[in-house]
Design a protein around this motif. Structure first.
Motif, short mmCIF file in Angstrom:
data_model
loop_
_atom_site.label_atom_id
_atom_site.label_comp_id
_atom_site.label_asym_id
_atom_site.label_seq_id
_atom_site.Cartn_x
_atom_site.Cartn_y
_atom_site.Cartn_z
N ASP A 160 8.83 -3.72 -2.02
CA ASP A 160 8.29 -3.90 -0.72
C ASP A 160 9.22 -4.88 0.18
O ASP A 160 9.35 -5.77 -0.26
CB ASP A 160 7.00 -4.44 -0.90
CG ASP A 160 6.21 -5.02 0.03
OD1 ASP A 160 6.69 -4.73 1.32
OD2 ASP A 160 5.28 -5.78 0.14
N ASN A 200 0.87 -1.13 -0.04
CA ASN A 200 -0.09 0.04 -0.11
C ASN A 200 0.93 1.01 0.05
O ASN A 200 0.24 2.40 -0.48
CB ASN A 200 -1.03 0.08 1.06
CG ASN A 200 -1.93 -1.10 1.08
OD1 ASN A 200 -2.16 -1.51 0.04
ND2 ASN A 200 -2.42 -1.36 2.29
N ASP A 201 1.94 1.03 0.43
CA ASP A 201 2.93 2.28 0.70
C ASP A 201 3.66 2.70 -0.95
O ASP A 201 4.45 3.67 -1.22
CB ASP A 201 4.05 2.12 1.62
CG ASP A 201 3.40 1.98 2.94
OD1 ASP A 201 2.29 2.55 3.18
OD2 ASP A 201 4.19 1.42 3.85
N SER A 202 3.51 1.86 -1.75
CA SER A 202 4.00 1.91 -3.07
C SER A 202 3.50 2.67 -4.13
O SER A 202 3.96 3.06 -5.07
CB SER A 202 4.53 0.64 -3.68
OG SER A 202 3.44 -0.11 -3.93
N THR A 203 2.05 3.16 -3.89
CA THR A 203 1.39 3.99 -4.64
C THR A 203 1.77 5.23 -4.97
O THR A 203 2.22 5.97 -4.17
CB THR A 203 -0.27 3.88 -4.37
OG1 THR A 203 -0.35 4.45 -2.95
CG2 THR A 203 -0.80 2.49 -4.35
N GLY A 204 1.67 5.81 -5.99
CA GLY A 204 1.79 6.95 -6.41
C GLY A 204 3.36 7.47 -6.76
O GLY A 204 3.67 8.61 -7.47
N TRP A 205 4.19 6.54 -6.79
CA TRP A 205 5.55 6.87 -7.02
C TRP A 205 5.99 6.40 -8.21
O TRP A 205 6.92 5.90 -8.86
CB TRP A 205 6.49 5.60 -6.15
CG TRP A 205 6.54 6.21 -4.68
CD1 TRP A 205 5.83 5.67 -3.68
CD2 TRP A 205 7.21 7.32 -4.13
NE1 TRP A 205 5.96 6.32 -2.68
CE2 TRP A 205 6.90 7.36 -2.71
CE3 TRP A 205 7.95 8.29 -4.73
CZ2 TRP A 205 7.23 8.49 -1.93
CZ3 TRP A 205 8.40 9.29 -3.83
CH2 TRP A 205 8.20 9.25 -2.30
N ASN A 206 5.07 6.88 -9.55
CA ASN A 206 5.58 6.74 -10.90
C ASN A 206 6.72 7.46 -11.25
O ASN A 206 7.15 8.55 -10.91
CB ASN A 206 4.27 7.56 -11.64
CG ASN A 206 2.83 7.02 -11.35
OD1 ASN A 206 2.85 6.06 -10.99
ND2 ASN A 206 1.93 7.99 -11.26
#
Length: 184
Positions: A148, A136-142
């Motif tokens: 993980d 869940n912490d990996s979203t938005g890091w395009n």
């Protein structure tokens, strides 16, 4: 008690400050000596929502060794290892494994905004790999390579030890840790 006194109390228990002594000049040698000398001794107590887990020096070394091998096998030597894992055992394992492998490390505050963190990372101008403490912490890091840490733990990921390259040797003037202060 004075600083010279070898015994302090930590949470009501005696703690021998001499355990923090290190061999001069080499983190790897100091780490290996500590593991050898105190392998069966308690090292880490992790408080999680499901209870507590205690690790010995040997338990910690096994996790660190696995992640060190994974890092050396999967990242380029020029990569800056960025920890967004917060106050977790995964963060401690990642920083230790990275330093032992010879990677440069940037610990970051996972509570910073995505925009603020991205701006800091872009200041480095170097290839980076971000490590987070859960999918869940990996979203938005395009545009960033994100891993993980939970999925890289021993028993959850495989490393062919015979294919692991040698650790990275850095020059004395090459920084090992980058730190952005609150004013950055």
């Amino acid at each position: 008690m004075s600083f010279e006194d070898p015994l302090y109390r930590v949470r009501g228990e005696a703690f021998d400050v001499n355990r923090l002594a290190h061999l001069p000049g080499d983190f790897r040698k100091s780490y290996q000596e500590s593991i050898r000398q105190w392998s069966a001794s308690p090292f880490l107590k992790v408080y999680e929502s499901g209870g507590t887990t205690e690790w010995t020096f040997a338990d910690f070394a096994a996790e660190v060794g696995h992640l060190e091998s994974w890092l050396l096998s999967n990242l380029k030597p020029s990569t800056v290892v960025i920890s967004l894992a917060g106050n977790t055992s995964g963060h401690l394992i990642l920083v230790t494994a990275s330093l032992l492998a010879g990677f440069r490390v940037l610990p970051m505050n996972p509570d910073d905004t995505l925009e603020r963190s991205t701006a800091k990372i872009q200041q480095l101008g170097e290839p980076c790999a971000l490590f987070v403490n859960g999918p869940n912490d990996s979203t938005g890091w395009n545009g960033f390579v994100v891993f993980d840490l939970n999925g890289l733990r021993r028993g959850r990921s495989e490393v062919n030890k015979s294919l692991v390259p040698e650790r990275i040797d850095r020059g004395l003037l090459d920084p090992m840790i980058y730190v952005f202060t609150s004013g950055s």
